[in-house]
Write a protein that holds these residues in place. Structure first.
Motif, PDB file in Angstrom:
ATOM      1  N   GLY A  96      18.785  17.719   1.194  1.00 27.01           N
ATOM      2  CA  GLY A  96      17.973  18.346   2.107  1.00 27.01           C
ATOM      3  C   GLY A  96      16.824  19.273   1.235  1.00 27.01           C
ATOM      4  O   GLY A  96      16.166  19.897   1.739  1.00 27.01           O
ATOM      5  N   HIS A  97      16.910  18.916  -0.133  1.00 25.49           N
ATOM      6  CA  HIS A  97      15.822  19.882  -0.854  1.00 25.49           C
ATOM      7  C   HIS A  97      14.423  19.436  -0.643  1.00 25.49           C
ATOM      8  O   HIS A  97      14.106  18.173  -0.282  1.00 25.49           O
ATOM      9  N   PRO A  98      13.671  20.468  -0.431  1.00 28.71           N
ATOM     10  CA  PRO A  98      12.325  20.105  -0.047  1.00 28.71           C
ATOM     11  C   PRO A  98      11.358  19.232  -0.857  1.00 28.71           C
ATOM     12  O   PRO A  98      10.466  18.532  -0.555  1.00 28.71           O
ATOM     13  N   LEU A  99      11.677  19.224  -2.262  1.00 25.67           N
ATOM     14  CA  LEU A  99      11.229  17.968  -3.261  1.00 25.67           C
ATOM     15  C   LEU A  99      11.169  16.769  -2.846  1.00 25.67           C
ATOM     16  O   LEU A  99      10.428  16.142  -3.015  1.00 25.67           O
ATOM     17  N   PHE A 100      12.417  16.335  -1.998  1.00 28.69           N
ATOM     18  CA  PHE A 100      12.411  15.199  -1.552  1.00 28.69           C
ATOM     19  C   PHE A 100      11.657  14.752  -0.075  1.00 28.69           C
ATOM     20  O   PHE A 100      11.421  13.668   0.221  1.00 28.69           O
ATOM     21  N   ARG A 101      10.883  16.055   0.217  1.00 25.43           N
ATOM     22  CA  ARG A 101      10.159  15.721   1.666  1.00 25.43           C
ATOM     23  C   ARG A 101       8.789  15.683   1.101  1.00 25.43           C
ATOM     24  O   ARG A 101       7.907  15.690   1.915  1.00 25.43           O
ATOM     25  N   LYS A 102       8.265  15.691  -0.376  1.00 25.65           N
ATOM     26  CA  LYS A 102       7.128  15.697  -0.904  1.00 25.65           C
ATOM     27  C   LYS A 102       6.646  14.152  -0.947  1.00 25.65           C
ATOM     28  O   LYS A 102       7.300  13.361  -1.235  1.00 25.65           O
ATOM     29  N   ASN A 103       5.217  13.900  -1.024  1.00 26.46           N
ATOM     30  CA  ASN A 103       4.797  12.658  -1.203  1.00 26.46           C
ATOM     31  C   ASN A 103       4.399  12.569  -2.629  1.00 26.46           C
ATOM     32  O   ASN A 103       3.908  13.490  -3.247  1.00 26.46           O
ATOM     33  N   TYR A 104       4.641  11.420  -3.392  1.00 27.83           N
ATOM     34  CA  TYR A 104       4.283  11.232  -4.785  1.00 27.83           C
ATOM     35  C   TYR A 104       3.217  10.118  -4.870  1.00 27.83           C
ATOM     36  O   TYR A 104       3.114   9.112  -4.097  1.00 27.83           O
ATOM     37  N   CYS A 105       2.770  10.083  -6.296  1.00 23.97           N
ATOM     38  CA  CYS A 105       2.004   8.987  -6.383  1.00 23.97           C
ATOM     39  C   CYS A 105       0.750   8.628  -5.615  1.00 23.97           C
ATOM     40  O   CYS A 105       0.537   7.611  -4.936  1.00 23.97           O
ATOM     41  N   ARG A 111       1.519   7.584  -2.012  1.00 20.84           N
ATOM     42  CA  ARG A 111       1.784   6.332  -1.716  1.00 20.84           C
ATOM     43  C   ARG A 111       3.031   6.071  -1.982  1.00 20.84           C
ATOM     44  O   ARG A 111       3.751   4.998  -1.454  1.00 20.84           O
ATOM     45  N   LEU A 112       3.708   6.977  -2.305  1.00 16.32           N
ATOM     46  CA  LEU A 112       5.402   7.080  -2.413  1.00 16.32           C
ATOM     47  C   LEU A 112       6.088   7.970  -1.531  1.00 16.32           C
ATOM     48  O   LEU A 112       5.922   9.353  -1.789  1.00 16.32           O
ATOM     49  N   LEU A 113       6.939   7.855  -0.501  1.00 14.83           N
ATOM     50  CA  LEU A 113       7.462   8.724   0.136  1.00 14.83           C
ATOM     51  C   LEU A 113       9.164   8.517   0.106  1.00 14.83           C
ATOM     52  O   LEU A 113       9.602   7.347   0.319  1.00 14.83           O
ATOM     53  N   PHE A 114       9.785   9.507   0.443  1.00 13.67           N
ATOM     54  CA  PHE A 114      11.434   9.351   0.477  1.00 13.67           C
ATOM     55  C   PHE A 114      11.819   9.694   1.954  1.00 13.67           C
ATOM     56  O   PHE A 114      11.560  10.617   2.392  1.00 13.67           O
ATOM     57  N   ALA A 115      13.024   8.762   2.260  1.00 13.38           N
ATOM     58  CA  ALA A 115      13.645   9.167   3.469  1.00 13.38           C
ATOM     59  C   ALA A 115      14.904   9.083   2.950  1.00 13.38           C
ATOM     60  O   ALA A 115      15.087   9.363   2.034  1.00 13.38           O
ATOM     61  N   GLY A 116      15.877   8.629   4.096  1.00 10.61           N
ATOM     62  CA  GLY A 116      17.158   8.525   3.582  1.00 10.61           C
ATOM     63  C   GLY A 116      17.783   9.899   3.865  1.00 10.61           C
ATOM     64  O   GLY A 116      17.383  10.950   4.066  1.00 10.61           O
ATOM     65  N   THR A 117      19.298   9.866   4.288  1.00 13.38           N
ATOM     66  CA  THR A 117      19.622  11.060   5.083  1.00 13.38           C
ATOM     67  C   THR A 117      19.820  12.222   4.004  1.00 13.38           C
ATOM     68  O   THR A 117      19.744  13.268   4.616  1.00 13.38           O
ATOM     69  N   GLU A 118      19.687  12.077   2.800  1.00 14.65           N
ATOM     70  CA  GLU A 118      19.863  13.214   1.988  1.00 14.65           C
ATOM     71  C   GLU A 118      18.532  14.011   1.894  1.00 14.65           C
ATOM     72  O   GLU A 118      18.532  14.961   1.113  1.00 14.65           O
ATOM     73  N   ASP A 159       0.772  -1.260   0.229  1.00 12.65           N
ATOM     74  CA  ASP A 159      -0.024  -0.025   0.224  1.00 12.65           C
ATOM     75  C   ASP A 159       0.698   1.373   0.058  1.00 12.65           C
ATOM     76  O   ASP A 159       0.577   2.450  -0.459  1.00 12.65           O
ATOM     77  N   TYR A 160       2.232   1.058   0.709  1.00 11.96           N
ATOM     78  CA  TYR A 160       2.822   2.386   0.472  1.00 11.96           C
ATOM     79  C   TYR A 160       4.290   1.712   0.336  1.00 11.96           C
ATOM     80  O   TYR A 160       4.784   0.765   0.642  1.00 11.96           O
ATOM     81  N   VAL A 161       5.142   2.702  -0.397  1.00  7.35           N
ATOM     82  CA  VAL A 161       6.462   2.438  -0.558  1.00  7.35           C
ATOM     83  C   VAL A 161       7.347   3.692  -0.006  1.00  7.35           C
ATOM     84  O   VAL A 161       7.084   4.928  -0.221  1.00  7.35           O
ATOM     85  N   ILE A 162       8.168   3.381   0.788  1.00  3.75           N
ATOM     86  CA  ILE A 162       9.073   4.263   1.296  1.00  3.75           C
ATOM     87  C   ILE A 162      10.457   3.940   0.813  1.00  3.75           C
ATOM     88  O   ILE A 162      11.069   2.845   1.053  1.00  3.75           O
ATOM     89  N   SER A 163      11.161   4.868   0.153  1.00  7.96           N
ATOM     90  CA  SER A 163      12.483   4.706  -0.377  1.00  7.96           C
ATOM     91  C   SER A 163      13.318   5.508   0.364  1.00  7.96           C
ATOM     92  O   SER A 163      13.528   6.640   0.674  1.00  7.96           O
ATOM     93  N   THR A 164      14.490   4.659   0.970  1.00  5.93           N
ATOM     94  CA  THR A 164      15.647   5.156   1.713  1.00  5.93           C
ATOM     95  C   THR A 164      16.821   5.280   0.686  1.00  5.93           C
ATOM     96  O   THR A 164      18.114   5.377   1.286  1.00  5.93           O
ATOM     97  N   LEU A 165      16.745   4.784  -0.496  1.00  5.59           N
ATOM     98  CA  LEU A 165      17.910   4.762  -1.428  1.00  5.59           C
ATOM     99  C   LEU A 165      18.303   6.084  -1.846  1.00  5.59           C
ATOM    100  O   LEU A 165      17.725   7.145  -1.987  1.00  5.59           O
ATOM    101  N   PRO A 166      19.578   6.165  -2.178  1.00  5.31           N
ATOM    102  CA  PRO A 166      20.183   7.237  -2.994  1.00  5.31           C
ATOM    103  C   PRO A 166      19.409   7.900  -3.813  1.00  5.31           C
ATOM    104  O   PRO A 166      18.778   6.920  -4.755  1.00  5.31           O
TER     105      PRO A 166
END
Length: 354
Positions: free
Chosen positions: A305-314, A317-324, A157-164
């Motif tokens: 740390g760009h704000p686009l990486f902290r938005k949700n997509y799809c 249902r698609l969220l990005f984590a990861g240190t960057e 139901d959700y994908v959280i990517s912590t990949l580069p």
């Protein structure tokens, strides 16, 4: 039926995101392409010596990270910097002796950074971690997301990517396509360690300490650019560890070692050649850290740390984590902790559980 969450990457952010979301009514699984957990945290063992091939240091400003260590009852100690350090300004000059002020200490985790990874992993109850399983496709076209890996097809139901970021956008086919702006940004985002080569020499004794030498070296000459004492806090194992010029990637391991030995002897003397073992990790050749398709020069932490990486997509249902992706201290272990907490909170908010 419980909502399913699939987390891509079993590094610090991935494991910590799962830790924050467990016992919240979700069915969680983690997919990791490597044959190990930890990602860019990678402590290797040589006999009883812990050698950090990845993330090592943190400082007083990394408050969330230090709180996490306390939560898991993990100790840490100050990086040894006492005594004479060396600086090589240019090749024609001998190494200069310098003293480094002790006003901003850095720290290392007792027993190695991977102690934190193992501690989190041991707390993940009922969460499956798939190793040796790279994701190739993700399809968001239907109500149930289909994640295709090298081994199977997962439904979630959700994908959280912590990949580069560049690894995700280049190496995974996403349907429907991600926004062009996000893809372009990912291409121009620097991944911590992606161009680093880390090396370590293990010794029977800390010969440098016996001479009131810190083991620290900064060099404009190379191939070693930064070097530090990596003895353990109990002073039972001894090593020197640091970074070498990324241009050394073009040589073989044997060729690199010859060049390193020349510099070691020049700076630290003949005793530096009495090492018992040598280790190296060329991170640019780690296929699950840097996509072979990402090209061009990037500054350290570029676009982190760009704000686009902290938005949700799809459709959320698609969220990005990861240190960057972190707003605070992106690219560091602190950033990984911040990112994991943010994404876990976002999922709970989407499910009205926060």
């Amino acid at each position: 039926m419980a909502k399913k969450i699939t987390i891509l990457g079993a590094g610090l952010s991935g494991l910590l995101t799962a830790y924050h979301l467990q016992n919240k009514g979700f069915d969680i699984e983690i997919v990791e392409a490597r044959d190990r957990v930890g990602g860019r945290i990678h402590t290797i063992k040589d006999s009883n010596t812990q050698i950090e091939m990845g993330a090592t240091w943190f400082n007083d400003a990394h408050t969330n990270f230090r709180t996490l260590l306390s939560e898991f009852n993990l100790g840490y100690y100050e990086q040894f910097m006492t005594g004479t350090s060396f600086f090589e300004p240019f090749s024609a000059a001998p190494p200069q002796e310098i003293d480094i002020p002790q006003n901003s200490p850095s720290y290392r985790i007792t027993g190695g950074t991977s102690q934190l990874i193992d501690s989190i992993l041991n707390k993940l109850i009922g969460i499956t971690t798939h190793l040796n399983e790279a994701v190739t496709n993700i399809n968001f076209e239907n109500n149930i997301i289909k994640v295709t890996t090298t081994n199977t097809i997962l439904e979630t139901d959700y994908v959280i990517s912590t990949l580069p970021q560049a690894l995700f956008t280049h190496d995974i086919m996403v349907v429907p396509s991600l926004p062009i702006q996000l893809q372009d940004l990912a291409e121009k985002t620097h991944t911590w360690m992606q161009d680093a080569i880390k090396v370590a020499f293990v010794y029977d004794t800390a010969f440098w300490r016996n001479k009131n030498i810190s083991g620290t070296l900064f060099s404009n000459v190379g191939p070693i650019t930064e070097f530090y004492d990596q003895s353990n806090d109990a002073l039972t194992t001894f090593a020197l560890c640091g970074f070498i010029s990324s241009g050394m990637e073009m040589y073989t391991k044997e060729e690199r070692l010859i060049k390193l030995k020349t510099q070691l002897e020049k700076v630290f003397g003949q005793e530096a050649l009495q090492f018992t073992s040598y280790h190296e990790t060329v991170w640019s050749k780690e296929e699950f850290t840097k996509s072979a398709k990402q090209i061009g020069f990037m500054y350290p932490h570029q676009n982190n740390g760009h704000p686009l990486f902290r938005k949700n997509y799809c459709d959320n249902r698609l969220l990005f984590a990861g240190t960057e992706t972190a707003q605070q201290h992106p690219g560091y272990m602190e950033g990984a902790v911040v990112a994991a907490q943010r994404v876990a909170n976002e999922i709970l908010k989407l499910e009205n559980k926060l």
